[in-house]
Design a protein around this motif. Structure first.
Motif, PDB file in Angstrom:
ATOM      1  N   ALA A 146      17.397  65.639  14.426  1.00 47.58           N
ATOM      2  CA  ALA A 146      18.683  66.302  14.647  1.00 47.58           C
ATOM      3  C   ALA A 146      18.422  67.579  15.438  1.00 47.58           C
ATOM      4  CB  ALA A 146      19.363  66.620  13.319  1.00 47.58           C
ATOM      5  N   TYR A 147      18.929  67.634  16.666  1.00 53.00           N
ATOM      6  CA  TYR A 147      18.704  68.781  17.541  1.00 53.00           C
ATOM      7  C   TYR A 147      19.740  69.879  17.275  1.00 53.00           C
ATOM      8  CZ  TYR A 147      15.333  66.133  20.288  1.00 53.00           C
ATOM      9  OH  TYR A 147      14.233  65.430  20.686  1.00 53.00           O
ATOM     10  N   TYR A 148      19.323  71.131  17.480  1.00 54.22           N
ATOM     11  CA  TYR A 148      20.239  72.247  17.308  1.00 54.22           C
ATOM     12  C   TYR A 148      21.203  72.294  18.497  1.00 54.22           C
ATOM     13  CZ  TYR A 148      16.106  73.656  14.608  1.00 54.22           C
ATOM     14  OH  TYR A 148      15.020  73.684  13.776  1.00 54.22           O
ATOM     15  N   PRO A 149      22.496  72.311  18.256  1.00 54.37           N
ATOM     16  CA  PRO A 149      23.446  72.403  19.366  1.00 54.37           C
ATOM     17  C   PRO A 149      23.535  73.837  19.881  1.00 54.37           C
ATOM     18  CG  PRO A 149      24.613  72.370  17.281  1.00 54.37           C
ATOM     19  CD  PRO A 149      23.159  72.183  16.949  1.00 54.37           C
ATOM     20  N   MET A 199      10.775  71.279  10.229  1.00 56.33           N
ATOM     21  CA  MET A 199      11.656  72.104  11.045  1.00 56.33           C
ATOM     22  C   MET A 199      10.892  72.540  12.288  1.00 56.33           C
ATOM     23  SD  MET A 199      13.657  75.615  10.055  1.00 56.33           S
ATOM     24  CE  MET A 199      14.614  76.500  11.305  1.00 56.33           C
ATOM     25  N   LEU A 200      11.357  72.110  13.461  1.00 59.41           N
ATOM     26  CA  LEU A 200      10.728  72.457  14.727  1.00 59.41           C
ATOM     27  C   LEU A 200      11.549  73.528  15.438  1.00 59.41           C
ATOM     28  CD1 LEU A 200       9.795  68.878  15.976  1.00 59.41           C
ATOM     29  CD2 LEU A 200       8.603  70.348  14.350  1.00 59.41           C
ATOM     30  N   ALA A 201      11.087  73.917  16.600  1.00 59.96           N
ATOM     31  CA  ALA A 201      11.764  74.981  17.339  1.00 59.96           C
ATOM     32  C   ALA A 201      13.152  74.571  17.800  1.00 59.96           C
ATOM     33  CB  ALA A 201      10.921  75.397  18.541  1.00 59.96           C
ATOM     34  N   ASP A 202      13.372  73.268  18.011  1.00 58.99           N
ATOM     35  CA  ASP A 202      14.655  72.820  18.556  1.00 58.99           C
ATOM     36  C   ASP A 202      15.326  71.727  17.743  1.00 58.99           C
ATOM     37  OD1 ASP A 202      12.808  70.858  19.081  1.00 58.99           O
ATOM     38  OD2 ASP A 202      13.473  70.484  21.139  1.00 58.99           O
ATOM     39  N   ARG A 203      14.759  71.364  16.571  1.00 61.22           N
ATOM     40  CA  ARG A 203      15.341  70.250  15.819  1.00 61.22           C
ATOM     41  C   ARG A 203      14.785  70.170  14.405  1.00 61.22           C
ATOM     42  NH1 ARG A 203      11.568  66.063  19.104  1.00 61.22           N
ATOM     43  NH2 ARG A 203      11.222  67.974  20.264  1.00 61.22           N
ATOM     44  N   PHE A 204      15.459  69.376  13.569  1.00 62.75           N
ATOM     45  CA  PHE A 204      14.920  68.932  12.288  1.00 62.75           C
ATOM     46  C   PHE A 204      14.385  67.515  12.489  1.00 62.75           C
ATOM     47  CE2 PHE A 204      18.222  71.441   9.554  1.00 62.75           C
ATOM     48  CZ  PHE A 204      17.677  72.622  10.020  1.00 62.75           C
ATOM     49  N   VAL A 205      13.293  67.197  11.794  1.00 70.04           N
ATOM     50  CA  VAL A 205      12.735  65.848  11.830  1.00 70.04           C
ATOM     51  C   VAL A 205      12.484  65.405  10.401  1.00 70.04           C
ATOM     52  CG1 VAL A 205      10.882  64.368  12.685  1.00 70.04           C
ATOM     53  CG2 VAL A 205      11.630  66.333  14.040  1.00 70.04           C
ATOM     54  N   MET A 206      12.908  64.172  10.082  1.00 67.85           N
ATOM     55  CA  MET A 206      12.685  63.638   8.748  1.00 67.85           C
ATOM     56  C   MET A 206      12.069  62.250   8.838  1.00 67.85           C
ATOM     57  SD  MET A 206      15.246  62.811   5.558  1.00 67.85           S
ATOM     58  CE  MET A 206      15.721  61.260   6.270  1.00 67.85           C
ATOM     59  N   TYR A 207      10.953  62.048   8.118  1.00 69.80           N
ATOM     60  CA  TYR A 207      10.341  60.731   7.987  1.00 69.80           C
ATOM     61  C   TYR A 207      10.981  60.040   6.784  1.00 69.80           C
ATOM     62  CZ  TYR A 207       6.401  62.482  10.826  1.00 69.80           C
ATOM     63  OH  TYR A 207       5.615  63.002  11.809  1.00 69.80           O
TER      64      TYR A 207
END
Length: 349
Positions: A146-149, A199-207
């Motif tokens: 999910a990218y940050y808008p 939590m990355l610089a531009d998005r959330f990532v979930m496995y």
């Protein structure tokens, strides 16, 4: 920057949608892409003994040289060989940890934790010397991103998690979160058991394991074009009532609030009935883990006298450019007569 999302480890020449891909070891015409490609490369490196590739005699890993050495010296050397081989032959990842357990007397099993060097994604591999390399999670794994808008006006953030076509419970609070850090903390606390969150610089990532999951399954972050305003409810003493003032874009809202609102429930019901056209209203309080809880229904059974519990009246407007000012004080009673003028006076604070 490549995207590592994938639903299955395999693809074909007509379905490649990732810049990171390669030929699969599973058979002719089968491809792997994204994170599955990285895993396959690591597996080949770690299960290839040095000297067995005639064109690259230094390619591979020395781990099998220590198979008959006692555990106390053999295992540390195996771990060193794993780290060195990955550092030389797979520069897209960085090893963070190598742990092990003994499956049998001469069969150590290693768990290798690594990250992608250009992202903060974490993955794990299991290396069993008698079985080979497998993922510590099922290869049929979904990675949701999910990218940050863009949010130039600093509106609250909201998150939506759909699994197999249904919203995942619990639902996030409707008035959103002030920052992506606050949003991530909430998601990790409340949805952490669905998978591993990053939590990355531009998005959330979930496995998330794909077993039993059906489309649509999505994760998305949005910006709520809303304005949130609130006022803390003061503690009332005997004979006291709430005094409420509400301005909309600098003008007093009509009608004027009465001076007989003596409970949070009565206050909430009145503003919903009379000022509901301007905003959605609710009572917010802090739960046992420090998380603000928003409710548009307030039961008088809540302990408004509980020590350390703070309640506030919250208004939420989705009108762009809306400015709301809410002030809550209290009327100090009873009403008394001013001896000088004879006029009725109500003291407020």
């Amino acid at each position: 920057m490549p995207s590592w999302s994938y639903l299955a480890a395999m693809a074909d020449i007509n379905t490649i949608d990732n810049p990171v891909w390669g030929l699969s070891t599973l058979g002719y015409g089968v491809l792997v892409e994204g994170l599955a490609s990285i895993r396959q490369c690591l597996g080949i490196i770690l299960t290839t003994s040095k000297g067995t590739d005639p064109l690259r005699p230094d390619f591979g890993c020395d781990i099998y040289e220590y198979i008959d050495i006692p555990e106390v010296t053999g295992v540390p050397n195996m771990k060193r060989a794993i780290v060195e081989a990955i550092a030389i032959w797979e520069t897209r990842v960085k090893v963070k940890n190598v742990s092990h357990y003994m499956k049998s007397e001469y069969n150590p099993v290693f768990e290798i934790t690594y990250s992608l060097v250009d992202e903060e994604l974490i993955d794990r591999l299991i290396l069993d010397l008698k079985v080979g390399v497998t993922s510590s999670t099922d290869d049929q794994e979904i990675i949701l991103q999910a990218y940050y808008p863009p949010n130039p006006k600093g509106y609250p953030y909201q998150i939506a998690f759909i699994k197999s076509g249904a919203q995942v419970a619990p639902l996030p609070r409707p008035n959103g979160y002030a920052s992506v850090q606050e949003l991530f903390s909430w998601a990790q606390t409340n949805w952490g058991f669905y998978g591993r969150w990053n939590m990355l610089a531009d998005r959330f990532v979930m496995y998330m394991k794909a077993a039993g999951v059906k489309p649509p399954t999505t994760l998305a972050i949005s910006v709520l074009p809303i304005t949130t305003f609130y006022a803390i409810l003061p503690d009332l003493g005997p004979g006291e009532a709430y005094s409420v003032s509400f301005k909309v874009n600098g003008e007093d809202a009509a009608p004027v609030a009465p001076d007989d609102l003596v409970t949070p429930g009565a206050l909430l019901a009145w503003v919903q009935d009379n000022w509901g056209a301007h905003a959605s209203w609710g009572i917010e309080w802090i739960d046992g883990i420090g998380e603000p809880v928003f409710s548009d229904e307030f039961s008088e059974e809540f302990d408004t006298d509980a020590t350390g519990v703070q309640y506030r009246l919250v208004g939420v407007s989705n009108v762009d450019g809306f400015e709301g000012e809410l002030i809550i004080g209290k009327v100090i009673g009873p009403v008394f007569t001013d001896e000088m003028s004879g006029e009725l006076t109500v003291k407020r604070q």
